[in-house]
Design a protein around this motif. Structure first.
Motif, PDB file in Angstrom:
ATOM      1  N   ASN A  52       0.867  -1.175   0.000  1.00  0.00           N
ATOM      2  CA  ASN A  52       0.000   0.000   0.000  1.00  0.00           C
ATOM      3  C   ASN A  52       0.905   1.225   0.000  1.00  0.00           C
ATOM      4  O   ASN A  52       1.528   1.550   1.014  1.00  0.00           O
ATOM      5  CB  ASN A  52      -0.908  -0.011   1.234  1.00  0.00           C
ATOM      6  N   ASP A  53       0.994   1.881  -1.143  1.00  0.00           N
ATOM      7  CA  ASP A  53       1.883   3.040  -1.247  1.00  0.00           C
ATOM      8  C   ASP A  53       1.446   4.185  -0.342  1.00  0.00           C
ATOM      9  O   ASP A  53       2.279   4.966   0.118  1.00  0.00           O
ATOM     10  CB  ASP A  53       1.949   3.515  -2.695  1.00  0.00           C
TER      11      ASP A  53
ATOM     12  N   ASP B  58       0.317   4.163   2.717  1.00  0.00           N
ATOM     13  CA  ASP B  58       0.881   4.082   4.065  1.00  0.00           C
ATOM     14  C   ASP B  58       2.263   3.455   4.085  1.00  0.00           C
ATOM     15  O   ASP B  58       2.809   3.153   5.151  1.00  0.00           O
ATOM     16  CB  ASP B  58      -0.059   3.359   5.034  1.00  0.00           C
TER      17      ASP B  58
END
Length: 124
Positions: free
Chosen positions: A73-74, A76
């Motif tokens: 997940n970029d 976070d």
């Protein structure tokens, strides 16, 4: 400073699920290869799954193929390992690691940075 923080381990019964998290800081996960490894006492650290930055290509070792999903997940800056249908042989300390590379490797020596481990215990 590159840091990795692994979390999400716990104790579950066989057949249960866990989602492990590897929160990265000091670098962007889409520029690195990330791997998940596990280790039990008396055994060498073994690879579980890997994901490479850029295109997000993934690879799973036979021991978890069909039961695990690795994804990043970029937003976070975290890489997750979703593990389903857990078996007692999945028990171990799970580590995430990062390599400053656009491809991934299955051997621990390939990786430059390591997080602390998170314990997974699966009871029968």
């Amino acid at each position: 400073e590159v840091q990795l923080q692994a979390s999400g381990g716990g104790s579950v019964q066989a057949g249960g699920s866990l989602r492990l998290s590897c929160a990265a800081s000091g670098f962007r996960i889409d520029n690195y290869a990330i791997g998940w490894f596990r280790q039990t006492p008396g055994k060498e650290r073994e690879g579980v799954s890997y994901i490479r930055g850029g295109d997000g290509r993934t690879y799973y070792e036979d021991s978890v193929k069909g039961r695990a999903t690795i994804f990043g997940n970029d937003a976070d800056n975290t890489v997750y390992l979703q593990m389903n249908n857990l078996k007692p042989e999945d028990t171990g300390v799970y580590y995430c690691a990062a390599a400053d590379s656009q491809t991934f490797g299955s051997h621990p020596s390939y990786y430059d940075y390591w997080g602390q481990g998170t314990q997974v215990t699966v009871s029968s």
